[in-house]
Design an enzyme around this catalytic site. Structure first.
Site, PDB file in Angstrom:
ATOM      1  N   ALA A  15       0.840  -1.205   0.000  1.00 18.50           N
ATOM      2  CA  ALA A  15       0.000   0.000   0.000  1.00 18.50           C
ATOM      3  C   ALA A  15       0.873   1.251   0.000  1.00 18.50           C
ATOM      4  CB  ALA A  15      -0.929  -0.007   1.221  1.00 18.50           C
ATOM      5  N   TYR A  44       5.372 -11.413   3.145  1.00 15.34           N
ATOM      6  CA  TYR A  44       5.084 -12.801   3.527  1.00 15.34           C
ATOM      7  C   TYR A  44       3.822 -13.326   2.847  1.00 15.34           C
ATOM      8  CZ  TYR A  44       8.701 -11.948   6.903  1.00 15.34           C
ATOM      9  OH  TYR A  44       9.907 -11.647   7.476  1.00 15.34           O
ATOM     10  N   GLY A  47       0.011 -16.287  -1.373  1.00 17.18           N
ATOM     11  CA  GLY A  47      -1.038 -16.566  -2.354  1.00 17.18           C
ATOM     12  C   GLY A  47      -0.988 -15.721  -3.608  1.00 17.18           C
ATOM     13  N   GLY A  48      -1.434 -14.470  -3.541  1.00 20.06           N
ATOM     14  CA  GLY A  48      -1.408 -13.630  -4.729  1.00 20.06           C
ATOM     15  C   GLY A  48      -2.436 -12.532  -4.719  1.00 20.06           C
ATOM     16  N   GLU A 112      -8.232 -20.248  -4.561  1.00 15.56           N
ATOM     17  CA  GLU A 112      -8.195 -20.315  -3.099  1.00 15.56           C
ATOM     18  C   GLU A 112      -9.615 -20.411  -2.562  1.00 15.56           C
ATOM     19  OE1 GLU A 112      -4.135 -18.110  -1.771  1.00 15.56           O
ATOM     20  OE2 GLU A 112      -5.629 -16.790  -2.619  1.00 15.56           O
ATOM     21  N   ASP A 217       0.457  -0.719  14.846  1.00 19.08           N
ATOM     22  CA  ASP A 217       0.841   0.656  15.204  1.00 19.08           C
ATOM     23  C   ASP A 217      -0.096   1.716  14.607  1.00 19.08           C
ATOM     24  OD1 ASP A 217       2.931  -0.688  16.346  1.00 19.08           O
ATOM     25  OD2 ASP A 217       4.403  -0.116  14.831  1.00 19.08           O
ATOM     26  N   HIS A 238      -5.801 -17.793   9.673  1.00 21.46           N
ATOM     27  CA  HIS A 238      -5.528 -18.602   8.480  1.00 21.46           C
ATOM     28  C   HIS A 238      -5.594 -20.060   8.907  1.00 21.46           C
ATOM     29  CE1 HIS A 238      -3.748 -20.261   4.910  1.00 21.46           C
ATOM     30  NE2 HIS A 238      -3.776 -19.073   4.347  1.00 21.46           N
ATOM     31  N   ARG A 289     -12.375 -19.136   4.661  1.00 20.81           N
ATOM     32  CA  ARG A 289     -11.481 -19.337   5.807  1.00 20.81           C
ATOM     33  C   ARG A 289     -12.157 -19.428   7.156  1.00 20.81           C
ATOM     34  NH1 ARG A 289      -6.563 -15.476   4.122  1.00 20.81           N
ATOM     35  NH2 ARG A 289      -6.074 -16.788   2.342  1.00 20.81           N
ATOM     36  N   HIS A 350      -3.973 -14.089  11.186  1.00 17.99           N
ATOM     37  CA  HIS A 350      -3.408 -13.815   9.859  1.00 17.99           C
ATOM     38  C   HIS A 350      -3.717 -12.411   9.361  1.00 17.99           C
ATOM     39  CE1 HIS A 350      -2.022 -14.805   5.853  1.00 17.99           C
ATOM     40  NE2 HIS A 350      -3.197 -14.567   5.316  1.00 17.99           N
ATOM     41  N   ARG A 385     -12.596 -11.771   5.120  1.00 15.26           N
ATOM     42  CA  ARG A 385     -11.956 -11.419   3.847  1.00 15.26           C
ATOM     43  C   ARG A 385     -11.850 -12.630   2.926  1.00 15.26           C
ATOM     44  NH1 ARG A 385      -6.501 -11.689   2.053  1.00 15.26           N
ATOM     45  NH2 ARG A 385      -6.032 -12.650   4.046  1.00 15.26           N
TER      46      ARG A 385
HETATM   47  C1  SIN Z   1      -2.378 -17.618   1.398  1.00 11.61           C
HETATM   48  O1  SIN Z   1      -1.482 -17.733   0.573  1.00 11.61           O
HETATM   49  O2  SIN Z   1      -3.031 -18.569   1.806  1.00 11.61           O
HETATM   50  C2  SIN Z   1      -2.663 -16.248   1.944  1.00 11.61           C
HETATM   51  C3  SIN Z   1      -3.359 -15.430   0.966  1.00 11.61           C
HETATM   52  C4  SIN Z   1      -4.221 -14.407   1.660  1.00 11.61           C
HETATM   53  O3  SIN Z   1      -4.179 -14.274   2.875  1.00 11.61           O
HETATM   54  O4  SIN Z   1      -4.989 -13.744   0.969  1.00 11.61           O
END
Ligand code: SIN
Length: 538
Positions: A15, A44, A47-48, A112, A217, A238, A289, A350, A385
């Site tokens: 961002a 980190y 996924g994408g 996903e 923060d 997650h 999730r 997560h 999300r």
């Molecule tokens: C993941 O790779 O499982 C995380 C992707 C995400 O949190 O959107």
């Protein structure tokens, strides 16, 4: 020391960096970041970016999946905005040099949980790192961008900091005070616009996929200054972080096992090898999730197990190595060959769907202050999300905010107000540093035990009493102690925990990521965000 800039960006994830690159076409931008510039939650993200690029997909489907996953609380205009702006912003990233994975020349699209189509644009299993690399490459040596590493924002500068000028109407942000860790100094940064891009809060939990910097923060700073804060009860766990039978020495950061594995066919199984997800949802291991994390939690409790298994052995060694090289290598380093062995996994904190409330352009409730990325509550994620919508949200809102800032006359006029420097008088170096580590551990334990995946009034009230005590203790320690990063982070972690618990107590129903045994039903007609504002801004 005093610094002046047109725009101050706090944080250096996707961002902050993508906003800075665009805003710097017209303005001087100063980025402050707590550690090295590349250290962020973005780095980190495995996924994408969820984006409609395939002929069998459509905006309508992506919007529908996002709204369904968000359990009734998504703001439809915000969802439409991110979905429709995704494709052109992916093209911009490609032009900036991001190497997304391709199959026969076309973008390779992953899948996903909660997505009805293959739509995750990714760079193998290290998407965030690749985007961060490309953005930093473009920022390095940019004539209008300065990056200050090892600088932690302390608080925003508003009318409240100006003696004899207590606010009468709306509050303005004139910049921020920041702690310079290298020189052990506090600097005053004056800016015409300030943008909070500080990422998430995972560190308030014992187990998290977030790095050590994720101490909330920006949200804490915003709350203290009087910004509206929304939906903090929706903490996303997650479902699959690697179970390593130890707390990771780097501040409890657990290794993420990307949801993309389940998108590629991996199946969740109990320790005795039984597939269990179809008992909970017709989408099985690819359900959203909140459902998967709760199902795992319930199976672990039922069997008294510390983890469940994720089985991707069917995909075969060659494909596993090619698609998930980073995860394969990590698993192998602890004796697990994903092609032959099942991976032990547990849910871990997560992502926070709540944050500083923003409008469709990233504006907060305070003048001259924007918020972008995970620290914001745009309404895109609702109560849960959809996977890989977060990098997309960060990109789209950064683009919107930058456009606003680059329009002639949109920037606030230079203020003539006299801003005082930070006053450290009366503070001393702390002798009792054990208090800091002790408080930090206590916060993490309380949040994990009482404010996790399944909640109850009893647990939340117990957590609130304990966290309030710790928060007040830290606040009085803070007032008499010379500032350093650990103390600032601890103060923010206590406040973030307090906000999560208070929001959770305000929601008298179960919805998305917030599940209460006292109110197991979703109230169909109760479609409100949980808003908290600090009424005691000093
Ligand atoms: C993941 O790779 O499982 C995380 C992707 C995400 O949190 O959107």
């Amino acid at each position: 020391m005093r610094l002046e800039t047109d725009i101050l960006v706090i944080g250096s994830g996707i961002a902050g960096l993508s906003f800075a690159l665009k805003a710097a076409k017209k303005h001087k931008v100063l980025i402050v970041t707590k550690k090295e510039q590349a250290e962020s939650n973005t780095n980190y993200a495995q996924g994408g970016v969820a984006t409609v690029t395939s002929p069998d997909d459509s905006y309508e489907l992506h919007i529908k999946d996002t709204l369904e996953c968000g359990a009734g609380l998504c703001h439809t205009d915000a969802v439409e905005q991110i979905v429709k702006n995704g494709p052109h912003l992916i093209n911009e990233l490609i032009e900036l040099g991001v190497n997304f994975s391709r199959e026969q020349g076309k973008l390779d699209l992953g899948r996903e949980g909660g997505h009805s189509r293959q739509r995750i644009v990714h760079a193998k299993d290290l998407t965030g790192k690749e985007i961060e690399r490309a953005l930093l490459h473009n920022i390095t040596n940019h004539k209008n961008i300065t990056v200050l590493e090892h600088h932690t924002a302390i608080d925003l500068i508003t009318e409240h900091n100006i003696k004899k000028r207590k606010p009468t109407g709306s509050i303005n942000c004139y910049g921020a005070y920041a702690y310079d860790e290298i020189n052990d100094d506090i600097i005053t940064i004056l800016s015409e616009l300030t943008v909070i891009c500080t990422g998430g809060i995972g560190q308030v939990y014992l187990h998290t996929t977030n790095p050590a910097i994720a101490t909330g923060d920006g949200i804490a700073i915003g709350y203290r200054s009087g910004c509206k804060i929304g939906n903090m009860e929706f903490v996303q766990f997650h479902p699959t972080s690697l179970y390593e039978n130890k707390i990771n020495p780097t501040d409890g950061q657990s290794f993420l096992i990307s949801e993309a594995l389940r998108g590629a066919g991996a199946i969740l199984k109990t320790k005795n090898g039984e597939e269990f997800m179809f008992k909970y949802d017709s989408r099985g291991s690819l359900a959203p999730r909140d459902i998967v994390a709760r199902a795992i939690d319930s199976e672990m409790k039922k069997h008294g197990d510390d983890f469940v298994y994720l089985d991707i052995t069917k995909l075969g060694e060659e494909k596993i190595k090619n698609k998930f090289p980073y995860i394969y290598k990590k698993c192998l380093s602890i004796g697990i060959n994903m092609a032959k062995d099942m991976i032990p996994v547990v849910p871990a904190a997560h992502y926070i769907c709540g944050g500083i409330v923003s409008d469709l352009d990233g504006r907060t409730s305070m003048n001259r202050l924007f918020v972008l990325g995970e620290a914001s509550m745009t309404g895109v994620h609702g109560a849960n999300r959809l996977a890989s919508n977060s990098l997309l949200e960060a990109l789209v809102y950064a683009d919107k905010a930058a456009k606003i800032c680059c329009v002639d006359n949109a920037k606030p006029k230079k203020s003539n107000i006299k801003i005082p420097d930070w006053d450290s008088s009366g503070t001393e170096n702390a002798e009792e540093w054990v208090l800091i580590s002790q408080n930090k551990n206590e916060i993490k334990q309380i949040m994990a035990n009482y404010v996790g995946i399944v909640r109850s009034n009893l647990r939340l009230h117990r957590a609130l009493r304990r966290i309030t005590l710790i928060k007040d203790e830290i606040e009085s320690f803070y007032k008499k102690t010379r500032i350093n990063r650990e103390l600032l982070e601890l103060r923010n972690m206590a406040l973030i925990s307090y906000l999560i618990i208070r929001s959770a107590l305000m929601r008298k129903e179960s919805r998305g990521l917030h599940y209460s045994t006292d109110y197991p039903e979703t109230k169909r007609s109760y479609l409100k965000d949980t808003i908290i504002t600090n009424k005691t801004v000093k």
